[in-house]
Design a protein around this motif. Structure first.
Motif, PDB file in Angstrom:
ATOM      1  N   LEU A   1      36.051 -33.705 -12.158  1.00  0.00           N
ATOM      2  CA  LEU A   1      35.711 -33.130 -10.856  1.00  0.00           C
ATOM      3  C   LEU A   1      34.662 -32.033 -11.009  1.00  0.00           C
ATOM      4  CD1 LEU A   1      36.119 -32.450  -7.837  1.00  0.00           C
ATOM      5  CD2 LEU A   1      38.064 -31.018  -8.530  1.00  0.00           C
ATOM      6  N   CYS A   2      34.914 -31.094 -11.901  1.00  0.00           N
ATOM      7  CA  CYS A   2      33.986 -29.961 -12.077  1.00  0.00           C
ATOM      8  C   CYS A   2      32.659 -30.418 -12.680  1.00  0.00           C
ATOM      9  CB  CYS A   2      34.638 -28.894 -12.942  1.00  0.00           C
ATOM     10  SG  CYS A   2      36.076 -28.112 -12.146  1.00  0.00           S
ATOM     11  N   ARG A   3      32.723 -31.409 -13.546  1.00  0.00           N
ATOM     12  CA  ARG A   3      31.498 -31.956 -14.134  1.00  0.00           C
ATOM     13  C   ARG A   3      30.623 -32.587 -13.044  1.00  0.00           C
ATOM     14  NH1 ARG A   3      30.849 -33.171 -19.524  1.00  0.00           N
ATOM     15  NH2 ARG A   3      33.073 -32.753 -19.805  1.00  0.00           N
ATOM     16  N   ARG A   4      31.250 -33.329 -12.137  1.00  0.00           N
ATOM     17  CA  ARG A   4      30.483 -33.951 -11.057  1.00  0.00           C
ATOM     18  C   ARG A   4      29.903 -32.891 -10.123  1.00  0.00           C
ATOM     19  NH1 ARG A   4      32.354 -38.503  -6.532  1.00  0.00           N
ATOM     20  NH2 ARG A   4      30.534 -38.179  -5.200  1.00  0.00           N
ATOM     21  N   MET A   5      30.689 -31.858  -9.802  1.00  0.00           N
ATOM     22  CA  MET A   5      30.194 -30.778  -8.954  1.00  0.00           C
ATOM     23  C   MET A   5      28.977 -30.107  -9.593  1.00  0.00           C
ATOM     24  SD  MET A   5      33.908 -29.157  -7.967  1.00  0.00           S
ATOM     25  CE  MET A   5      33.241 -27.604  -7.364  1.00  0.00           C
ATOM     26  N   ALA A   6      29.091 -29.818 -10.889  1.00  0.00           N
ATOM     27  CA  ALA A   6      27.989 -29.149 -11.586  1.00  0.00           C
ATOM     28  C   ALA A   6      26.735 -30.005 -11.574  1.00  0.00           C
ATOM     29  CB  ALA A   6      28.411 -28.829 -13.016  1.00  0.00           C
ATOM     30  N   GLU A   7      26.899 -31.300 -11.807  1.00  0.00           N
ATOM     31  CA  GLU A   7      25.750 -32.196 -11.907  1.00  0.00           C
ATOM     32  C   GLU A   7      25.107 -32.452 -10.556  1.00  0.00           C
ATOM     33  OE1 GLU A   7      24.565 -36.485 -13.927  1.00  0.00           O
ATOM     34  OE2 GLU A   7      26.679 -35.946 -13.650  1.00  0.00           O
ATOM     35  N   GLU A   8      25.911 -32.822  -9.544  1.00  0.00           N
ATOM     36  CA  GLU A   8      25.354 -33.208  -8.250  1.00  0.00           C
ATOM     37  C   GLU A   8      24.871 -32.009  -7.436  1.00  0.00           C
ATOM     38  OE1 GLU A   8      27.529 -35.946  -5.904  1.00  0.00           O
ATOM     39  OE2 GLU A   8      28.035 -37.265  -7.591  1.00  0.00           O
TER      40      GLU A   8
ATOM     41  N   PHE B   1      31.118 -25.159 -16.771  1.00  0.00           N
ATOM     42  CA  PHE B   1      30.250 -26.326 -16.632  1.00  0.00           C
ATOM     43  C   PHE B   1      28.882 -25.841 -16.147  1.00  0.00           C
ATOM     44  CE2 PHE B   1      34.609 -27.485 -16.080  1.00  0.00           C
ATOM     45  CZ  PHE B   1      34.769 -28.721 -16.694  1.00  0.00           C
ATOM     46  N   GLN B   2      27.867 -25.965 -16.995  1.00  0.00           N
ATOM     47  CA  GLN B   2      26.536 -25.475 -16.672  1.00  0.00           C
ATOM     48  C   GLN B   2      25.523 -26.612 -16.675  1.00  0.00           C
ATOM     49  OE1 GLN B   2      26.936 -22.256 -19.908  1.00  0.00           O
ATOM     50  NE2 GLN B   2      25.434 -21.371 -18.487  1.00  0.00           N
ATOM     51  N   PRO B   3      24.797 -26.794 -15.584  1.00  0.00           N
ATOM     52  CA  PRO B   3      23.744 -27.816 -15.567  1.00  0.00           C
ATOM     53  C   PRO B   3      22.694 -27.509 -16.636  1.00  0.00           C
ATOM     54  CG  PRO B   3      24.240 -27.048 -13.353  1.00  0.00           C
ATOM     55  CD  PRO B   3      24.935 -26.120 -14.290  1.00  0.00           C
TER      56      PRO B   3
ATOM     57  N   SER C   1      29.849 -32.102 -23.908  1.00  0.00           N
ATOM     58  CA  SER C   1      28.642 -31.929 -23.111  1.00  0.00           C
ATOM     59  C   SER C   1      27.897 -33.250 -22.973  1.00  0.00           C
ATOM     60  CB  SER C   1      27.731 -30.880 -23.756  1.00  0.00           C
ATOM     61  OG  SER C   1      28.374 -29.613 -23.796  1.00  0.00           O
ATOM     62  N   SER C   2      27.088 -33.317 -21.944  1.00  0.00           N
ATOM     63  CA  SER C   2      26.269 -34.500 -21.681  1.00  0.00           C
ATOM     64  C   SER C   2      24.819 -34.050 -21.556  1.00  0.00           C
ATOM     65  CB  SER C   2      26.735 -35.175 -20.387  1.00  0.00           C
ATOM     66  OG  SER C   2      26.375 -34.388 -19.264  1.00  0.00           O
ATOM     67  N   PRO C   3      23.892 -34.992 -21.420  1.00  0.00           N
ATOM     68  CA  PRO C   3      22.480 -34.595 -21.249  1.00  0.00           C
ATOM     69  C   PRO C   3      22.245 -33.764 -19.988  1.00  0.00           C
ATOM     70  CG  PRO C   3      22.635 -36.888 -21.916  1.00  0.00           C
ATOM     71  CD  PRO C   3      24.029 -36.454 -21.594  1.00  0.00           C
ATOM     72  N   THR C   4      23.185 -33.801 -19.029  1.00  0.00           N
ATOM     73  CA  THR C   4      22.980 -33.097 -17.763  1.00  0.00           C
ATOM     74  C   THR C   4      23.860 -31.860 -17.585  1.00  0.00           C
ATOM     75  OG1 THR C   4      24.554 -34.589 -16.682  1.00  0.00           O
ATOM     76  CG2 THR C   4      22.209 -35.169 -16.542  1.00  0.00           C
ATOM     77  N   VAL C   5      25.007 -31.804 -18.287  1.00  0.00           N
ATOM     78  CA  VAL C   5      25.943 -30.684 -18.113  1.00  0.00           C
ATOM     79  C   VAL C   5      26.446 -30.207 -19.467  1.00  0.00           C
ATOM     80  CG1 VAL C   5      28.119 -29.903 -17.089  1.00  0.00           C
ATOM     81  CG2 VAL C   5      26.697 -31.566 -15.860  1.00  0.00           C
TER      82      VAL C   5
ATOM     83  N   LEU D   1      17.831 -19.217 -10.402  1.00  0.00           N
ATOM     84  CA  LEU D   1      19.242 -18.894 -10.211  1.00  0.00           C
ATOM     85  C   LEU D   1      19.944 -20.044  -9.520  1.00  0.00           C
ATOM     86  CD1 LEU D   1      19.064 -15.163  -9.045  1.00  0.00           C
ATOM     87  CD2 LEU D   1      19.621 -16.052 -11.318  1.00  0.00           C
ATOM     88  N   ARG D   2      21.147 -20.328  -9.988  1.00  0.00           N
ATOM     89  CA  ARG D   2      21.930 -21.429  -9.429  1.00  0.00           C
ATOM     90  C   ARG D   2      23.076 -20.905  -8.579  1.00  0.00           C
ATOM     91  NH1 ARG D   2      20.668 -24.034 -14.628  1.00  0.00           N
ATOM     92  NH2 ARG D   2      19.749 -26.084 -14.183  1.00  0.00           N
ATOM     93  N   ARG D   3      23.694 -21.820  -7.849  1.00  0.00           N
ATOM     94  CA  ARG D   3      24.925 -21.501  -7.139  1.00  0.00           C
ATOM     95  C   ARG D   3      26.081 -21.472  -8.137  1.00  0.00           C
ATOM     96  NH1 ARG D   3      23.974 -26.069  -2.546  1.00  0.00           N
ATOM     97  NH2 ARG D   3      23.543 -27.257  -4.434  1.00  0.00           N
ATOM     98  N   GLY D   4      27.206 -20.881  -7.730  1.00  0.00           N
ATOM     99  CA  GLY D   4      28.366 -20.825  -8.611  1.00  0.00           C
ATOM    100  C   GLY D   4      29.653 -21.094  -7.851  1.00  0.00           C
ATOM    101  N   VAL D   5      30.594 -21.785  -8.495  1.00  0.00           N
ATOM    102  CA  VAL D   5      31.901 -22.064  -7.897  1.00  0.00           C
ATOM    103  C   VAL D   5      32.992 -21.740  -8.907  1.00  0.00           C
ATOM    104  CG1 VAL D   5      33.463 -23.834  -6.983  1.00  0.00           C
ATOM    105  CG2 VAL D   5      31.035 -23.879  -6.367  1.00  0.00           C
TER     106      VAL D   5
END
Length: 364
Positions: free
Chosen positions: A86-93, A52-54, A33-37, A61-65
């Motif tokens: 890839l999934c980490r970047r999607m979750a963060e951005e 992967f959760q922000p 995990s990171s400070p953002t995800v 409520l957030r979007r989900g993929v």
């Protein structure tokens, strides 16, 4: 796959097992995990998955993929470094909950096992209980995948869309150079790119046979110059779904011509019925099914045997009334989008990933 073939010939192990052991040692990473995800390994419908959760954001409520990795239904993992990044970047951005599914792999599991895993994970993710657990907005859930993962994403999008018992359904489908059929391995892109790395025509045919649990000795019949699609046993309705002479623009047909099959040729579709099963080949679906699927993003690459699969699917979705964004990269190659992270960087990889994330942001 040469070393794997040698190992299989010597009775050491299946060639795919050797390749996956190498991939696991070099690429599969533990969740961090990171400070953002926040990243955790879990399961959906009994299928392993990485979530992967922000971090932060309060109670909104957030979007989900839901994401399915590629690898010919036989290789790879959602826990590989490239898919993790890839999934980490999607979750963060995108400030989106992303779940990467580790469906079972061939040859230990064969069709329809991978499809069933993808469907079970989809049903679980779309359930009110799981959406609530991860804080996902039920009106903003998408399904995505690349290559064979794009195949699974397209297949479950069709099934979920047609299931009136589901209270929540996918709102978008994003397919990255998806593999969608094996009846015609002589489309213009297969003819043009038959020896282009990283996915040769011969290798794609092998993946199909492994996935469908078919006898490897059928490879010459699947690869023989005539197309199974034009065999007299194939109904006109199926043939029309794959008729690239009408579904592809002239710039993609180029100078190529359909390759016919002699009446006396061996009927591979009778021996391998999965070739005409829409769960394995989503491009074969009827217009009524396609018309119920959600808004779509279909990415294709010029130097890819699967280019025409994606282009034909985008066209058929549009003809069925689906809103489609078809993005084609003239300098793209199969697998290019994962070449967006150090040390494997490419211009088209970075552009395609940026465009994909931008589309998700605007449409999910």
């Amino acid at each position: 796959m040469l070393r794997g073939d040698v190992a299989q010939a010597l009775g050491v192990c299946h060639s795919v097992h050797m390749l996956n052991s190498v991939v696991s040692r070099l690429e599969v990473i533990e969740p961090w995990s990171s400070p953002t995800v926040r990243v955790t390994d879990s399961a959906l419908g009994g299928v392993p998955a990485r979530v992967f959760q922000p971090v932060g954001g309060g109670a909104k409520l957030r979007r989900g993929v839901l994401y399915f990795h590629g690898g010919g239904w036989a290789l790879g993992s959602g826990r590989m470094r490239s898919y993790d990044l890839l999934c980490r970047r999607m979750a963060e951005e995108l400030d989106t909950v992303v779940v990467s599914v580790d469906y079972r792999l061939a040859p230990d599991a064969v069709f329809p096992d991978q499809y069933h895993d993808a469907l079970a994970a989809s049903r679980a993710f779309l359930s009110p209980e799981v959406l609530q657990r991860y804080g996902v907005n039920p009106a903003r859930v998408g399904v995505s995948g690349d290559s064979s993962g794009g195949n699974l994403a397209a297949a479950v999008a069709q099934r979920i869309s047609a299931d009136d018992s589901m209270s929540v359904k996918f709102s978008i489908q994003a397919l990255i150079y998806p593999v969608l059929q094996a009846l015609d391995l002589n489309t213009p892109s297969y003819q043009q790119n038959h020896n282009v790395p990283i996915l040769h025509r011969h290798l794609m045919a092998r993946f199909w046979l492994i996935y469908l649990g078919a006898d490897p000795s059928l490879l010459p019949h699947l690869l023989s110059s005539p197309s199974s699609l034009l065999h007299p046993s194939i109904p006109p309705s199926i043939r029309s779904h794959l008729n690239w002479t009408s579904l592809l623009a002239a710039k993609h047909q180029k100078h190529y011509r359909p390759v016919g099959m002699e009446t006396g040729s061996r009927e591979v579709t009778w021996i391998v019925p999965g070739l005409v099963d829409v769960r394995a080949a989503p491009l074969l679906a009827e217009q009524g099914i396609l018309g119920r699927t959600p808004r779509a993003y279909v990415m294709t690459c010029e130097f890819d045997v699967l280019r025409d699969d994606g282009l034909m699917y985008a066209r058929r979705l549009q003809d069925a009334g689906v809103t489609v964004t078809s993005v084609h990269y003239d300098d793209g190659f199969h697998g290019c989008m994962v070449f967006s992270f150090w040390p494997f960087l490419s211009s088209v990889g970075q552009r395609s990933l940026d465009n994909y994330i931008q589309w998700l942001d605007h449409n999910l």
